[in-house]
Motif scaffolding. Structure first.
Motif, mmCIF file in Angstrom:
data_model
loop_
_atom_site.group_PDB
_atom_site.id
_atom_site.type_symbol
_atom_site.label_atom_id
_atom_site.label_comp_id
_atom_site.label_asym_id
_atom_site.label_seq_id
_atom_site.Cartn_x
_atom_site.Cartn_y
_atom_site.Cartn_z
ATOM 1 N N ARG A 141 0.878 -1.155 0.000
ATOM 2 C CA ARG A 141 0.000 0.000 0.000
ATOM 3 C C ARG A 141 0.914 1.202 0.000
ATOM 4 O O ARG A 141 1.550 1.510 1.010
ATOM 5 C CB ARG A 141 -0.912 -0.017 1.211
ATOM 6 N N LEU A 142 1.005 1.863 -1.135
ATOM 7 C CA LEU A 142 1.928 2.980 -1.297
ATOM 8 C C LEU A 142 1.192 4.311 -1.274
ATOM 9 O O LEU A 142 0.058 4.412 -1.736
ATOM 10 C CB LEU A 142 2.683 2.852 -2.627
ATOM 11 N N ASP A 143 1.871 5.315 -0.766
ATOM 12 C CA ASP A 143 1.382 6.685 -0.870
ATOM 13 C C ASP A 143 1.910 7.211 -2.200
ATOM 14 O O ASP A 143 3.054 7.653 -2.302
ATOM 15 C CB ASP A 143 1.917 7.519 0.302
ATOM 16 N N ALA B 122 5.484 9.928 -6.193
ATOM 17 C CA ALA B 122 5.624 10.843 -7.330
ATOM 18 C C ALA B 122 6.566 11.998 -7.010
ATOM 19 O O ALA B 122 7.439 12.335 -7.811
ATOM 20 C CB ALA B 122 4.253 11.367 -7.748
ATOM 21 N N VAL B 123 6.407 12.600 -5.823
ATOM 22 C CA VAL B 123 7.274 13.724 -5.439
ATOM 23 C C VAL B 123 8.722 13.271 -5.310
ATOM 24 O O VAL B 123 9.641 13.915 -5.834
ATOM 25 C CB VAL B 123 6.785 14.365 -4.114
ATOM 26 N N PHE B 124 8.939 12.161 -4.624
ATOM 27 C CA PHE B 124 10.304 11.660 -4.430
ATOM 28 C C PHE B 124 10.940 11.283 -5.769
ATOM 29 O O PHE B 124 12.095 11.610 -6.035
ATOM 30 C CB PHE B 124 10.296 10.455 -3.485
ATOM 31 N N THR B 125 10.170 10.618 -6.625
ATOM 32 C CA THR B 125 10.689 10.213 -7.931
ATOM 33 C C THR B 125 11.047 11.423 -8.779
ATOM 34 O O THR B 125 12.117 11.480 -9.395
ATOM 35 C CB THR B 125 9.656 9.328 -8.666
ATOM 36 N N ALA B 126 10.175 12.417 -8.821
ATOM 37 C CA ALA B 126 10.437 13.613 -9.628
ATOM 38 C C ALA B 126 11.672 14.358 -9.135
ATOM 39 O O ALA B 126 12.510 14.783 -9.946
ATOM 40 C CB ALA B 126 9.214 14.533 -9.602
#
Length: 151
Positions: free
Chosen positions: A96-98, A103-107
């Motif tokens: 269960r991912l946030d 998305a923020v961390f990846t970007a």
């Protein structure tokens, strides 16, 4: 990791040459028979200790196979991406991912990688290899502390 760091700080003489180009091509027969055991070893150690594969892949590529540091960095990134994608697919049904945080961390990680890649092209290869060796020492110390105190 400590051995790899020390060896990366020493002269590059005596480093592996299995995958260095001969003329304009690589001797794949010689390269593959050394790359497969190196990959298995890195995969085993990564799975056993949970240490990021890049810290083991780059020394293996540079020291065992004779790949130049900039090429080893790029190769490591492709390998880590493939391993991460397969790991995500394997666990996706049970996680269960946030996704906002993902998305923020990846970007931001992609942005940092682009900036570092641009800077890395201007850094001397020997200096980059030295910096990476020091980083290996820091990670090895972190692993040692974690194993010693957080068991």
């Amino acid at each position: 990791m400590l051995g790899s760091g020390v060896r990366m700080l020493s002269s590059t003489r005596g480093a592996g040459t299995a995958c260095q180009p001969e003329g304009s091509t690589v001797n794949w027969r010689r390269c593959t028979c050394r790359a497969v055991p190196a990959g298995l070893g890195v995969g085993f150690l990564t799975g056993l200790f949970g240490v990021g594969g890049g810290f083991l892949i780059i020394p293996a590529l540079v020291l065992l196979l004779g790949i130049e540091m900039p090429v080893a960095v790029g190769t490591s990134l492709v390998i880590v991406t493939a391993n991460s994608a397969s790991g995500l697919l394997a666990y996706l049904g049970d996680l269960r991912l946030d996704w906002g945080l993902v998305a923020v961390f990846t970007a931001t990680a992609i942005g940092g990688s682009l900036v570092a890649a641009r800077y890395g092209k201007k850094v001397d290869t020997a200096r980059l290899q030295r910096w990476f060796a020091y980083l290996i020492f820091v990670v090895a110390a972190g692993v040692l502390v974690e194993v010693s105190f957080f068991r």
